[in-house]
Design a protein around this motif. Sequence first.
Motif, PDB file in Angstrom:
ATOM      1  N   PRO A   1       0.831  -1.211   0.000  1.00 39.51           N
ATOM      2  CA  PRO A   1       0.000   0.000   0.000  1.00 39.51           C
ATOM      3  C   PRO A   1       0.866   1.262   0.000  1.00 39.51           C
ATOM      4  CG  PRO A   1      -0.548  -1.454   1.870  1.00 39.51           C
ATOM      5  CD  PRO A   1       0.667  -2.021   1.210  1.00 39.51           C
ATOM      6  N   VAL A   2       2.073   1.142   0.545  1.00 40.12           N
ATOM      7  CA  VAL A   2       2.978   2.286   0.677  1.00 40.12           C
ATOM      8  C   VAL A   2       3.846   2.392  -0.582  1.00 40.12           C
ATOM      9  CG1 VAL A   2       4.916   3.151   2.057  1.00 40.12           C
ATOM     10  CG2 VAL A   2       2.995   2.025   3.192  1.00 40.12           C
ATOM     11  N   SER A   3       4.030   3.609  -1.096  1.00 36.95           N
ATOM     12  CA  SER A   3       4.931   3.812  -2.243  1.00 36.95           C
ATOM     13  C   SER A   3       6.323   4.149  -1.723  1.00 36.95           C
ATOM     14  CB  SER A   3       4.444   4.978  -3.103  1.00 36.95           C
ATOM     15  OG  SER A   3       3.158   4.698  -3.560  1.00 36.95           O
ATOM     16  N   ARG A   4       7.334   3.716  -2.468  1.00 32.91           N
ATOM     17  CA  ARG A   4       8.695   3.802  -1.922  1.00 32.91           C
ATOM     18  C   ARG A   4       9.740   4.247  -2.933  1.00 32.91           C
ATOM     19  NH1 ARG A   4       8.378  -1.318   2.224  1.00 32.91           N
ATOM     20  NH2 ARG A   4       7.702   0.098   3.824  1.00 32.91           N
ATOM     21  N   LEU A   5      10.843   4.714  -2.388  1.00 34.23           N
ATOM     22  CA  LEU A   5      12.030   4.987  -3.203  1.00 34.23           C
ATOM     23  C   LEU A   5      13.251   4.753  -2.326  1.00 34.23           C
ATOM     24  CD1 LEU A   5      13.199   6.145  -5.904  1.00 34.23           C
ATOM     25  CD2 LEU A   5      13.318   8.344  -4.762  1.00 34.23           C
ATOM     26  N   LEU A   6      14.255   4.092  -2.896  1.00 35.33           N
ATOM     27  CA  LEU A   6      15.494   3.845  -2.160  1.00 35.33           C
ATOM     28  C   LEU A   6      16.548   4.854  -2.615  1.00 35.33           C
ATOM     29  CD1 LEU A   6      16.601   1.645  -0.144  1.00 35.33           C
ATOM     30  CD2 LEU A   6      17.675   0.584  -2.141  1.00 35.33           C
ATOM     31  N   ILE A   7      17.146   5.552  -1.638  1.00 39.04           N
ATOM     32  CA  ILE A   7      18.245   6.483  -1.940  1.00 39.04           C
ATOM     33  C   ILE A   7      19.423   6.060  -1.077  1.00 39.04           C
ATOM     34  CG2 ILE A   7      18.956   8.934  -1.915  1.00 39.04           C
ATOM     35  CD1 ILE A   7      16.131   9.782  -2.165  1.00 39.04           C
TER      36      ILE A   7
ATOM     37  N   PRO B   1      21.509   7.099  -6.258  1.00 36.96           N
ATOM     38  CA  PRO B   1      22.679   7.478  -5.460  1.00 36.96           C
ATOM     39  C   PRO B   1      22.539   8.867  -4.852  1.00 36.96           C
ATOM     40  CG  PRO B   1      23.182   7.515  -7.818  1.00 36.96           C
ATOM     41  CD  PRO B   1      21.804   6.941  -7.684  1.00 36.96           C
ATOM     42  N   TRP B   2      22.939   8.990  -3.602  1.00 40.61           N
ATOM     43  CA  TRP B   2      22.984  10.350  -3.047  1.00 40.61           C
ATOM     44  C   TRP B   2      24.368  10.927  -3.303  1.00 40.61           C
ATOM     45  CZ3 TRP B   2      20.940   8.446   2.304  1.00 40.61           C
ATOM     46  CH2 TRP B   2      21.857   7.573   2.900  1.00 40.61           C
ATOM     47  N   PRO B   3      24.485  12.266  -3.329  1.00 35.62           N
ATOM     48  CA  PRO B   3      25.761  12.869  -3.741  1.00 35.62           C
ATOM     49  C   PRO B   3      26.793  12.852  -2.619  1.00 35.62           C
ATOM     50  CG  PRO B   3      24.106  14.575  -3.371  1.00 35.62           C
ATOM     51  CD  PRO B   3      23.439  13.287  -3.092  1.00 35.62           C
TER      52      PRO B   3
ATOM     53  N   ASN C   1      23.799   3.290   5.274  1.00 34.47           N
ATOM     54  CA  ASN C   1      24.252   3.317   3.880  1.00 34.47           C
ATOM     55  C   ASN C   1      23.112   3.596   2.896  1.00 34.47           C
ATOM     56  OD1 ASN C   1      23.133   0.800   4.224  1.00 34.47           O
ATOM     57  ND2 ASN C   1      25.088  -0.294   4.157  1.00 34.47           N
ATOM     58  N   LEU C   2      21.900   3.623   3.390  1.00 29.29           N
ATOM     59  CA  LEU C   2      20.771   3.966   2.506  1.00 29.29           C
ATOM     60  C   LEU C   2      19.539   4.343   3.326  1.00 29.29           C
ATOM     61  CD1 LEU C   2      19.020   1.114   2.728  1.00 29.29           C
ATOM     62  CD2 LEU C   2      20.660   0.355   1.037  1.00 29.29           C
ATOM     63  N   THR C   3      18.600   4.966   2.639  1.00 30.10           N
ATOM     64  CA  THR C   3      17.304   5.226   3.274  1.00 30.10           C
ATOM     65  C   THR C   3      16.177   4.782   2.339  1.00 30.10           C
ATOM     66  OG1 THR C   3      15.775   6.855   4.187  1.00 30.10           O
ATOM     67  CG2 THR C   3      17.272   7.678   2.519  1.00 30.10           C
ATOM     68  N   LEU C   4      15.212   4.100   2.927  1.00 34.20           N
ATOM     69  CA  LEU C   4      14.023   3.701   2.178  1.00 34.20           C
ATOM     70  C   LEU C   4      12.942   4.736   2.485  1.00 34.20           C
ATOM     71  CD1 LEU C   4      12.740   1.511   0.380  1.00 34.20           C
ATOM     72  CD2 LEU C   4      12.105   0.278   2.443  1.00 34.20           C
ATOM     73  N   LEU C   5      12.519   5.481   1.447  1.00 30.68           N
ATOM     74  CA  LEU C   5      11.472   6.488   1.643  1.00 30.68           C
ATOM     75  C   LEU C   5      10.103   5.839   1.468  1.00 30.68           C
ATOM     76  CD1 LEU C   5      12.735   9.542  -0.462  1.00 30.68           C
ATOM     77  CD2 LEU C   5      13.466   8.800   1.805  1.00 30.68           C
ATOM     78  N   ASN C   6       9.154   6.272   2.271  1.00 31.35           N
ATOM     79  CA  ASN C   6       7.789   5.731   2.211  1.00 31.35           C
ATOM     80  C   ASN C   6       6.808   6.872   2.032  1.00 31.35           C
ATOM     81  OD1 ASN C   6       8.392   2.922   3.173  1.00 31.35           O
ATOM     82  ND2 ASN C   6       9.180   4.104   4.891  1.00 31.35           N
ATOM     83  N   TYR C   7       5.725   6.589   1.321  1.00 32.85           N
ATOM     84  CA  TYR C   7       4.666   7.586   1.190  1.00 32.85           C
ATOM     85  C   TYR C   7       3.316   6.884   1.094  1.00 32.85           C
ATOM     86  CZ  TYR C   7       1.480  10.978  -0.747  1.00 32.85           C
ATOM     87  OH  TYR C   7       0.383  11.772  -0.940  1.00 32.85           O
TER      88      TYR C   7
END
Length: 407
Positions: free
Chosen positions: A67-73, A91-93, A171-177
Amino acid sequence: MKRRESTCDPEREAKWQENYSKLILREASSIPELLHKEVQQAFLILRKHGCLFQDLVRIKGKNLLTPVSRLLIGNPGYTYKYLNSRLFTVPWPMEGSNIKYSKDEIFAACRAFFKLNDYLRKDTIQALDKLHLIKSKDSEDSAVFGMVPELSKNILNVGHDMELKKRTTYNLTLLNYMDPQEMSYLKEEPYFGMGKMAVSWHHDENLVERSTVAVYSYNCEGPEVLDDDELSPEGRNPAVWHVGLKIAWDIKTPGLAVPLHQGDCYLMLDNLNSTHQHCVLAGLQPRFSSTHRVAECSAGTLDYIFKQCHLALQNVKDDTEPRTVHLRSMESSVIKQGEEIHNEVEFEWLRQFWFHGHRYKKCTDWWQLPMSELEGLWKKMECVMPIPNRPKFTRGPETNLLAILGR
Ligand code: A4F
């Protein structure tokens, strides 16, 4: 269900200390205003450009859309696997990296999460130091520590610092919306009557042992049905998003529901993610979160999979005149290793990437070149050791999905 506010009841306070002291809430007011601004803007930019996606995952034998939309950065070349789906980082800068983004706004968004990551890393170290102090104050540990000679103390300190670094270098973050108003159905929390869940009880997967998970929570503003203090201690405000926490395999000890207001953060310290399960309890307004993790990436980076491919291809002799490829060794252990790597690159990387590939292009073309190089290496393996009876590999989502999830 109990709420997190401190209480005058010493017995209840002791119970909370025993069960939940590794959950730390950082109220929004303790976090720099500029960081809030940048991070909240970043979430809105990513939503505006359609960069967050529902994932197709496999759970209890079923293929489901989250149900949650995501993006890995995260760190360039890193991936994170959850519920059988491998996500690739935008990738983050980082210092020294030279990444092209599809838009300046997307660059700014990735930079904001990189800054947040650094802030949360420092904050986590402080929280762990405090926890360590509290725990060692009365324990036998500290008595023993007090008796060891200076040199051993230094060695212990170095070991402690290395462990601390290992468990806090996100080392990363999983974004949720998620916008609850767009959801036709959300499950009810089954054990404590905590109301609607956006994410069911679970442990976060594939993390470095005893590493912290740090979460920034941003709900869009809207009317709240009731004030927190108007509610009975047994209830939770259904308009407000909460994180739920319970001891794993235990539904007798009351669970905890911590209200999350705009810009609040929480830390799940040390082994809390393995001793406890958490869930996300939905409020009424749309909500974003950024969940910073130390992903266990020993088999999850581009460096790793390229090394594996080169290992497998050491057994492949590539002649130019006439143009032929053949195996150098027919020893069973060498053949088996080659087949395993051939499977790994195809099922864990190429199919997973081509299934979701279009997503990453919205933000950056960073993955295109290394993934086509990987495909080239896979083709060489395919010439000498094709995998029998498996769905044909294509760049489209359909067959890849069946092959990944149906295995
Ligand atoms: O109920 C859910 O949370 C859910 C619904 C769905 N359509 C697909 C997956 C899940 C899900 C889940 C999603 C994301 C995540 O990070 C962890 C998750 O854990 C789960 C789950 C644990 C569904 C059931 C469960 O027991």
